[in-house]
Design an enzyme around this catalytic site. Structure first.
Site, PDB file in Angstrom:
ATOM      1  N   SER A  74     -58.262  33.354  -8.739  1.00 41.97           N
ATOM      2  CA  SER A  74     -57.806  33.068  -7.793  1.00 41.97           C
ATOM      3  C   SER A  74     -57.457  33.967  -6.719  1.00 41.97           C
ATOM      4  O   SER A  74     -56.560  34.925  -7.067  1.00 41.97           O
ATOM      5  CB  SER A  74     -56.620  32.036  -7.824  1.00 41.97           C
ATOM      6  OG  SER A  74     -56.067  31.451  -6.759  1.00 41.97           O
ATOM      7  N   LYS A  83     -62.231  31.500  -7.041  1.00 45.01           N
ATOM      8  CA  LYS A  83     -61.558  30.598  -6.031  1.00 45.01           C
ATOM      9  C   LYS A  83     -61.083  31.222  -5.125  1.00 45.01           C
ATOM     10  O   LYS A  83     -60.215  32.404  -5.078  1.00 45.01           O
ATOM     11  CB  LYS A  83     -60.577  29.938  -7.021  1.00 45.01           C
ATOM     12  CG  LYS A  83     -59.158  29.125  -6.129  1.00 45.01           C
ATOM     13  CD  LYS A  83     -58.467  28.381  -7.054  1.00 45.01           C
ATOM     14  CE  LYS A  83     -56.950  28.294  -6.829  1.00 45.01           C
ATOM     15  NZ  LYS A  83     -56.077  27.331  -7.876  1.00 45.01           N
ATOM     16  N   LYS A  86     -58.551  31.176  -1.346  1.00 46.93           N
ATOM     17  CA  LYS A  86     -57.647  30.003  -0.831  1.00 46.93           C
ATOM     18  C   LYS A  86     -58.212  29.905   0.665  1.00 46.93           C
ATOM     19  O   LYS A  86     -58.751  31.037   1.447  1.00 46.93           O
ATOM     20  CB  LYS A  86     -56.393  30.724  -0.716  1.00 46.93           C
ATOM     21  CG  LYS A  86     -55.675  30.930  -1.769  1.00 46.93           C
ATOM     22  CD  LYS A  86     -55.268  29.581  -2.631  1.00 46.93           C
ATOM     23  CE  LYS A  86     -54.359  29.742  -3.884  1.00 46.93           C
ATOM     24  NZ  LYS A  86     -53.709  28.655  -4.410  1.00 46.93           N
ATOM     25  N   ASP A 135     -59.302  26.606  -2.389  1.00 44.47           N
ATOM     26  CA  ASP A 135     -58.011  25.792  -2.603  1.00 44.47           C
ATOM     27  C   ASP A 135     -57.310  25.784  -1.191  1.00 44.47           C
ATOM     28  O   ASP A 135     -57.019  26.913  -0.692  1.00 44.47           O
ATOM     29  CB  ASP A 135     -57.427  26.362  -3.809  1.00 44.47           C
ATOM     30  CG  ASP A 135     -55.854  25.755  -4.147  1.00 44.47           C
ATOM     31  OD1 ASP A 135     -55.738  24.820  -3.403  1.00 44.47           O
ATOM     32  OD2 ASP A 135     -55.084  26.464  -5.009  1.00 44.47           O
ATOM     33  N   GLU A 184     -60.005  22.127  -3.810  1.00 38.07           N
ATOM     34  CA  GLU A 184     -58.892  22.018  -4.628  1.00 38.07           C
ATOM     35  C   GLU A 184     -57.738  21.283  -3.580  1.00 38.07           C
ATOM     36  O   GLU A 184     -57.501  22.088  -2.436  1.00 38.07           O
ATOM     37  CB  GLU A 184     -58.228  23.078  -5.164  1.00 38.07           C
ATOM     38  CG  GLU A 184     -56.968  22.727  -6.130  1.00 38.07           C
ATOM     39  CD  GLU A 184     -56.419  24.016  -7.112  1.00 38.07           C
ATOM     40  OE1 GLU A 184     -57.548  24.872  -7.185  1.00 38.07           O
ATOM     41  OE2 GLU A 184     -55.506  24.239  -7.110  1.00 38.07           O
ATOM     42  N   ASP A 208     -54.060  19.056  -7.361  1.00 42.24           N
ATOM     43  CA  ASP A 208     -53.265  20.156  -7.969  1.00 42.24           C
ATOM     44  C   ASP A 208     -51.863  19.490  -7.692  1.00 42.24           C
ATOM     45  O   ASP A 208     -51.259  18.717  -8.459  1.00 42.24           O
ATOM     46  CB  ASP A 208     -53.557  21.185  -7.208  1.00 42.24           C
ATOM     47  CG  ASP A 208     -52.436  22.364  -7.712  1.00 42.24           C
ATOM     48  OD1 ASP A 208     -51.445  22.242  -8.269  1.00 42.24           O
ATOM     49  OD2 ASP A 208     -52.684  23.607  -7.423  1.00 42.24           O
ATOM     50  N   LYS A 220     -51.412  21.994 -14.405  1.00 37.37           N
ATOM     51  CA  LYS A 220     -50.503  23.113 -14.478  1.00 37.37           C
ATOM     52  C   LYS A 220     -49.234  22.676 -15.541  1.00 37.37           C
ATOM     53  O   LYS A 220     -48.610  21.628 -15.014  1.00 37.37           O
ATOM     54  CB  LYS A 220     -49.931  23.363 -13.125  1.00 37.37           C
ATOM     55  CG  LYS A 220     -50.954  24.161 -12.458  1.00 37.37           C
ATOM     56  CD  LYS A 220     -50.329  24.578 -11.003  1.00 37.37           C
ATOM     57  CE  LYS A 220     -51.425  25.310 -10.099  1.00 37.37           C
ATOM     58  NZ  LYS A 220     -50.802  25.494  -8.818  1.00 37.37           N
ATOM     59  N   GLY A 244     -52.638  27.987 -12.290  1.00 37.98           N
ATOM     60  CA  GLY A 244     -51.810  29.145 -12.478  1.00 37.98           C
ATOM     61  C   GLY A 244     -50.908  29.266 -11.468  1.00 37.98           C
ATOM     62  O   GLY A 244     -50.969  28.602 -10.350  1.00 37.98           O
TER      63      GLY A 244
END
Ligand code: OSB
Ligand code: MG
Length: 359
Positions: free
Chosen positions: A124, A150, A152, A177, A202, A227, A251, A279
């Protein structure tokens, strides 16, 4: 613990990771370890390091002293009367699971019903200063072998960035995400991402939403992954029934522990919904728990469990978590399978307290 580099998401930047470790000891001197993944500020969810401390001390540990514990699966039930506070619950339950597995002399992943000797992992990547830096960071991690990238996103760091990444890396497994940075008013902007073959998008909408996500998913080809919205198998059931997502990020901390994580996994598996392990910038202790849960067969997509060295100059466990060709070998030693390093833990500890049964 100072991170090697700052991690920026739509909700803020993390440089110094503060967290609580739980050590559960039995009469024979064995130790089990858990990590509370709540952050210092209530920006990802409502919990913080301070709220976790209060929950542990005043509400969760006293419940443990009331009955004889036979199996770690009982803990989640004992904690049910306490509303939410999932990360606090997970930290205690995780320490007990590790201790239980050590008492049984089996690896934690086996105790959970997992069956892989290695897991596929992705990485990520936070929001960067500019596009060039992002492309350079992606290239570095692709070269290190991570199986999925991934990135952000947030308004202003989305469509053009994803277009540039896709143009430069046409074949990588890529996802984005948003950490709840959008609303349904952005639906056209989000639908425009369909052309970039993202594995998933996400948590684009509110942290506590499933209704708007269902409407969004209906208008996207890209699978939506939830998430923040998922805290229990009940949440997973509702999200799947509503059509709010096609993939779920599990998670351990966000769902109150390993037992609930297994339940969500089982439910999703029986409904053909792929899951993966997210994570929270964990130390090696939380990371070891993530590795263990990822060995369950329904974790079919690479998770965010990157190498220790991606986050820390020195992790708290020995050996550290390493990634080779995008895979982490699952340790076969009893419990979490990595040894927490007391010296390193003591060095970073600001405060600790011991609670005993009967006090
Ligand atoms: O949304 O998955 C998230 C980190 C902190 C809070 C929330 C998230 C993340 C990450 C990083 O994406 C995952 C990791 O490398 O641990
Ligand atoms: Mg996320």
């Amino acid at each position: 613990m100072r991170m090697k580099s700052p991690f920026t998401t739509s909700f803020g930047t993390e440089w110094n990771k503060q967290f609580i470790l739980v050590e559960a000891r039995d009469e024979d001197g064995r130790s089990g370890w858990g990590e509370a993944v709540a952050m210092a500020e209530p920006l990802y969810n409502e919990e913080t390091v301070d709220t976790v401390w209060i929950l542990l001390k005043k509400h969760l540990l006293p419940l443990l002293w009331q009955r004889e514990l036979n199996h770690p699966r009982e803990v989640a039930g004992w904690f049910t009367p306490i509303r939410r506070n999932y990360m606090a619950k997970a930290a205690v339950e995780g320490a007990i699971w590790d201790l239980f597995a050590k008492e049984q002399g089996i690896p934690l992943y086996r105790a959970l019903g997992g069956n892989k000797n290695a897991i596929d992992v992705g990485i990520s990547i936070g929001i960067q200063k500019n596009q060039e830096e992002l492309l350079a960071v992606i290239e570095k991690y692709c070269n290190e072998g991570y199986k999925r990238i991934k990135i952000k996103i947030m308004p202003g760091w989305d469509t053009e960035i994803i277009a540039a990444v896709r143009c430069r890396f046409p074949d990588i497994l890529l996802m984005a995400d948003a950490n709840s940075a959008y609303t349904l008013e952005d639906i056209n902007r989000l639908a425009a991402l369909d052309r970039y073959q993202l594995m998933m998008l996400e948590q684009p909408l509110a942290h506590d939403d499933m209704i708007d996500h269902a409407q969004l998913q209906q208008q996207l080809r890209t699978p939506v992954c939830l998430d923040e919205s998922i805290h229990s198998v009940e949440d997973a059931r509702k999200a799947i029934e509503l059509g709010s997502c096609r993939i779920i990020n599990i998670k351990v901390g966000r769902v109150g522990g390993l037992t609930e994580a297994c339940r969500i996994h089982d439910f999703c598996r029986s409904h053909n919904v792929p899951v993966w392990c997210g994570g929270m910038l964990e130390s090696g202790i939380g990371r070891a728990h993530n590795i263990a849960i990822t060995t369950l067969p329904g974790f079919t997509l690479p998770g965010d469990t990157a190498a220790s060295s991606r986050y820390w100059e020195q992790d708290l466990i020995l050996p550290e978590v390493t990634v080779e060709q995008g895979r982490v070998q699952v340790p076969e030693e009893p419990g979490i399978g990595y040894e927490p390093c007391r010296e390193r833990i003591d060095y970073h500890t600001l405060y600790s307290e011991t609670f005993r049964n009967g006090e």
